[in-house]
Design a protein around this motif. Structure first.
Motif, PDB file in Angstrom:
ATOM      1  N   LYS A  11       4.517  -0.537   7.046  1.00  0.00           N
ATOM      2  CA  LYS A  11       4.474  -1.806   6.332  1.00  0.00           C
ATOM      3  C   LYS A  11       3.264  -2.614   6.779  1.00  0.00           C
ATOM      4  CE  LYS A  11       9.469  -2.099   5.923  1.00  0.00           C
ATOM      5  NZ  LYS A  11      10.676  -2.835   6.254  1.00  0.00           N
ATOM      6  N   GLY A  12       2.662  -3.305   5.821  1.00  0.00           N
ATOM      7  CA  GLY A  12       1.564  -4.201   6.143  1.00  0.00           C
ATOM      8  C   GLY A  12       1.139  -5.009   4.937  1.00  0.00           C
ATOM      9  N   ASP A  13       0.914  -6.282   5.144  1.00  0.00           N
ATOM     10  CA  ASP A  13       0.427  -7.186   4.097  1.00  0.00           C
ATOM     11  C   ASP A  13       1.231  -7.102   2.799  1.00  0.00           C
ATOM     12  OD1 ASP A  13      -1.538  -8.091   5.815  1.00  0.00           O
ATOM     13  OD2 ASP A  13      -3.006  -6.625   5.132  1.00  0.00           O
ATOM     14  N   GLY A  14       2.563  -7.044   2.920  1.00  0.00           N
ATOM     15  CA  GLY A  14       3.417  -7.053   1.738  1.00  0.00           C
ATOM     16  C   GLY A  14       3.521  -5.725   1.020  1.00  0.00           C
ATOM     17  N   VAL A  15       2.977  -4.666   1.587  1.00  0.00           N
ATOM     18  CA  VAL A  15       3.018  -3.342   0.981  1.00  0.00           C
ATOM     19  C   VAL A  15       3.725  -2.392   1.941  1.00  0.00           C
ATOM     20  CG1 VAL A  15       1.614  -1.425   0.118  1.00  0.00           C
ATOM     21  CG2 VAL A  15       0.880  -3.773  -0.271  1.00  0.00           C
ATOM     22  N   GLN A  30       5.475  -2.628  -3.405  1.00  0.00           N
ATOM     23  CA  GLN A  30       5.033  -4.007  -3.204  1.00  0.00           C
ATOM     24  C   GLN A  30       5.978  -4.890  -3.987  1.00  0.00           C
ATOM     25  OE1 GLN A  30       1.083  -5.060  -4.562  1.00  0.00           O
ATOM     26  NE2 GLN A  30       0.964  -6.669  -3.050  1.00  0.00           N
TER      27      GLN A  30
END
Length: 62
Positions: A11-15, A30
């Motif tokens: 997971k990272g930056d909403g993705v 997303q």
């Protein structure tokens, strides 16, 4: 045959990125949108090599 651990998610930056349940590709998510990305074994190896290269480059620059 080795099965992907579908409980693991990157997971990272909403993705989010996770293996699909049949170990035949990836699922990119997303928000409420998910895309199944089927990959051939050689493509999976290419993605793995790409991620290793990116990590190595980050180690060199940080």
């Amino acid at each position: 045959m080795m099965e992907a651990d579908t409980s693991l998610t990157i997971k990272g930056d909403g993705v989010a990125l996770a293996p699909d349940t049949n170990s035949h590709g990836l699922i990119a998510s997303q928000g409420d949108t998910s895309i199944n990305i089927p990959l051939a074994p050689s493509q999976m190896l290419t993605v793995a090599a790409w991620l290793v290269d990116m990590a190595a480059e980050n180690e060199r620059t940080h």
